[in-house]
Design a protein around this motif. Structure first.
Motif, PDB file in Angstrom:
ATOM      1  N   ALA A   1      -8.862 -26.166 -25.993  1.00 65.72           N
ATOM      2  CA  ALA A   1      -9.775 -25.269 -25.280  1.00 65.72           C
ATOM      3  C   ALA A   1      -9.882 -25.639 -23.803  1.00 65.72           C
ATOM      4  CB  ALA A   1     -11.161 -25.306 -25.923  1.00 65.72           C
TER       5      ALA A   1
ATOM      6  N   PRO B   1      -7.376 -23.253 -21.025  1.00 64.31           N
ATOM      7  CA  PRO B   1      -7.848 -22.077 -20.275  1.00 64.31           C
ATOM      8  C   PRO B   1      -8.867 -22.470 -19.191  1.00 64.31           C
ATOM      9  CG  PRO B   1      -7.814 -21.592 -22.620  1.00 64.31           C
ATOM     10  CD  PRO B   1      -7.546 -23.073 -22.481  1.00 64.31           C
TER      11      PRO B   1
ATOM     12  N   GLN C   1      -4.617 -22.293 -27.350  1.00 65.92           N
ATOM     13  CA  GLN C   1      -5.636 -21.573 -26.579  1.00 65.92           C
ATOM     14  C   GLN C   1      -5.081 -21.054 -25.254  1.00 65.92           C
ATOM     15  OE1 GLN C   1      -6.148 -24.350 -28.258  1.00 65.92           O
ATOM     16  NE2 GLN C   1      -8.087 -24.247 -29.360  1.00 65.92           N
TER      17      GLN C   1
ATOM     18  N   GLU D   1      -3.217 -17.930 -26.200  1.00 59.80           N
ATOM     19  CA  GLU D   1      -4.175 -16.869 -26.553  1.00 59.80           C
ATOM     20  C   GLU D   1      -4.819 -16.293 -25.293  1.00 59.80           C
ATOM     21  OE1 GLU D   1      -6.839 -18.922 -29.151  1.00 59.80           O
ATOM     22  OE2 GLU D   1      -5.611 -18.604 -30.941  1.00 59.80           O
ATOM     23  N   TRP D   2      -5.228 -17.194 -24.393  1.00 57.86           N
ATOM     24  CA  TRP D   2      -5.873 -16.770 -23.138  1.00 57.86           C
ATOM     25  C   TRP D   2      -4.914 -15.914 -22.314  1.00 57.86           C
ATOM     26  CZ3 TRP D   2     -10.174 -15.883 -20.802  1.00 57.86           C
ATOM     27  CH2 TRP D   2     -10.284 -15.935 -19.419  1.00 57.86           C
TER      28      TRP D   2
ATOM     29  N   LEU E   1     -15.077 -22.123 -23.286  1.00 57.86           N
ATOM     30  CA  LEU E   1     -14.211 -21.127 -23.927  1.00 57.86           C
ATOM     31  C   LEU E   1     -14.911 -20.607 -25.167  1.00 57.86           C
ATOM     32  CD1 LEU E   1     -11.340 -19.795 -23.873  1.00 57.86           C
ATOM     33  CD2 LEU E   1     -10.649 -21.583 -25.486  1.00 57.86           C
TER      34      LEU E   1
ATOM     35  N   PRO F   1     -10.608 -14.277 -26.471  1.00 58.62           N
ATOM     36  CA  PRO F   1     -11.154 -15.435 -25.759  1.00 58.62           C
ATOM     37  C   PRO F   1     -11.771 -15.015 -24.427  1.00 58.62           C
ATOM     38  CG  PRO F   1      -8.754 -15.394 -25.565  1.00 58.62           C
ATOM     39  CD  PRO F   1      -9.135 -14.275 -26.494  1.00 58.62           C
TER      40      PRO F   1
ATOM     41  N   LEU G   1     -14.090 -16.881 -20.970  1.00 56.65           N
ATOM     42  CA  LEU G   1     -14.626 -18.100 -20.359  1.00 56.65           C
ATOM     43  C   LEU G   1     -16.014 -17.792 -19.846  1.00 56.65           C
ATOM     44  CD1 LEU G   1     -11.468 -19.393 -18.461  1.00 56.65           C
ATOM     45  CD2 LEU G   1     -12.616 -20.517 -20.380  1.00 56.65           C
TER      46      LEU G   1
END
Lengths: 334, 334
Positions: A241, A244, A267, A270-271, B219, B226, B228
């Motif tokens: 995590a 990102p 992650q 995915e981001w 995240l 996802p 932020l």
């Protein structure tokens, strides 16, 4: 020489250089170490559709951001992360100044050559080794330590310099993306100060385009000069995590394309792919026990399990090192 | 059209573009809004000696790093930091959702139009305003809020868009340095997420070359995607001793040249000039009450006191806005 003549020569020379550059844009295969197949085709299709001006998937040059994991994606991570091998080497160098290490784990095992025993202490043991070897000096001093080590240290299995344990197909991919206007970044769980001293020469990635884990710093003054001291305190862990978050803090834009090899990159991928417009995600699968290493779902280093399932489910590109790569390392280049 | 013809046309076009670029390298004064004088001469001498290949002070292109403070160096910071004015505007927008603010400082004073009363609470009051307006949303949402605000908000005194309250001589300096192979960065105490949405368009500085203060991020996953989330917690303050740290963490190289205007930039200028080889430090002195503002040693905003003394003692370049700058803002360009 009159200024006018000088100017003419300069213009002629510049034009010639540009002509050569323009001609080479039409040169042969930009990815010669990639076998023809689905992975290579997916990469080239993505680059073509995001860079051709009339394409519905066109991405403006300012937004062409490509992020690469380092360990296992750009260079080998077996039998152990190179940064950990660096830390173990440093423990040996520092030992004479630390007689107390003889009776203190994880150092005691380490100095007896028992790496496995030292690492049996798990995360706290690794943390102690990393903090002892990566803090307590200035950033300039650490830079020199890493520069000297990377120039002389050898990989425990292949006996080659670590900077030759990089993947030739990925070097070509970095160059190919840059030639097409992408800005290339490293986004690694590894230490930012450990990667920067050699990333420019090895990958063509300048220090400010390296994102990684870091310790806290303190501004101090020594002999009237400012220095930055590396403190034994974690600042940021650029993994899972954290990727990102590291991307947002350092790059400030969502990547257009991201490249990884393990669950630590999930992650980030995915981001990247959650952004609007064309996006690209790729995973390097280590399945070549003969030329490199074969490991995935059950490996302690570079475990590829959940991210693999997601890659299959979402149609991300999964590279087989065995089938997709004609050469693994630069010296095997055909 | 046959590929060969296409190729010839492409090469010819590229060569022509290069020829034009080469010719324009010999064009007129790159700093037309700077009066001839010691400051302009110091800048041009530094650039010449660090970029001419046979100069003993030559700096390789990869190491040409120039860092600029933002508030008071690239754009106006009076009568109040623009980011604080942004935050005050946001409080008004958010107020209907916060009925409790009517009785809660600093919001109560603020909503009555009493900015001075609100800020009387000092750092905690400012902190409360900033955290309330800069956290609790995703990074994408905040990006949009800033983009919309900067497109419509007007400076309280000049009634001009904030992006027109930038200094024309500094825009020319940024371009001049970039034309000479310097990579230009913002290193500001301002919020990194506040500057990035407009820095590329305004200064030609991409998001990844903006260093600033930041809050922590988390995240999260919303509707399977996802995001932020900006947390109301300080991550990093990029001011004073924080500037060399921010430079190391983001850029990873000591700047060759640094530009500031206040005591908040002192450590950045010290860090820059303490490096080996040719280095350059410049301070913008606000001494033009007629065309801009005049303030220095006793100002609450952009105080220039200790850094000024050090500049004089060490021979850093101190720019007089009154004497050195032919134009202040882009619209005054002669």
């Amino acid at each position: 020489m009159p200024a006018k003549t000088l100017r003419s020569i300069f213009i002629a020379a510049t034009s010639l250089a540009c002509l050569v550059a323009a001609a080479s844009a039409f040169a042969a295969d930009p990815l010669p170490s990639w076998n023809d197949g689905a992975s290579k085709k997916a990469i080239m299709t993505f680059v073509a559709k995001t860079t051709e001006r009339n394409s519905p998937d066109f991405v403006a040059p300012d937004n062409r951001i490509a992020t690469f994991d380092n360990d296992g994606t750009l260079w080998a991570e077996q039998p152990m992360y190179s940064q950990l091998l660096f830390a173990l080497d440093r423990v040996k160098v520092l030992a004479p100044k630390h007689p107390e290490w003889k009776d203190k784990e994880p150092f005691a095992s380490l100095l007896k050559g028992d790496v496995k025993g030292a690492l049996a202490g798990g995360e706290p043991a690794i943390g102690a080794i990393v903090m002892t070897t990566h803090a307590g000096m200035t950033t300039d001093e650490f830079d020199k330590i890493v520069t000297d080590w990377i120039a002389t240290a050898r990989h425990p299995v292949t006996k080659r310099p670590y900077t030759e344990m990089v993947y030739q197909p990925m070097l070509e991919l970095l160059s190919y993306l840059r030639a097409n206007g992408f800005k290339t970044f490293i986004v690694s769980g590894g230490g930012i100060d450990f990667m920067r001293p050699w990333a420019a020469k090895t990958y063509g990635i300048p220090p400010d385009q390296v994102v990684g884990s870091s310790g806290k710093l303190k501004l101090d003054v020594v002999d009237g000069k400012p220095v930055l001291v590396k403190l034994p305190e974690v600042n940021f862990i650029d993994d899972k995590a954290g990727k990102p978050i590291g991307i947002q803090q350092h790059i400030g834009q969502r990547p257009t394309a991201a490249f990884g090899n393990s669950d630590g990159d999930q992650q980030m991928l995915e981001w990247t792919t959650a952004g609007s417009g064309a996006r690209f995600a790729l995973i390097v699968h280590h399945d070549d026990a003969k030329r490199e290493w074969a490991y995935d779902r059950t490996s302690h280093i570079g475990m590829l399990d959940k991210a693999w399932d997601e890659a299959v489910a979402k149609g991300w590109t999964v590279v087989s090192m065995k089938d997709d790569w004609r050469a693994i390392y630069p010296q095997e280049r055909k």
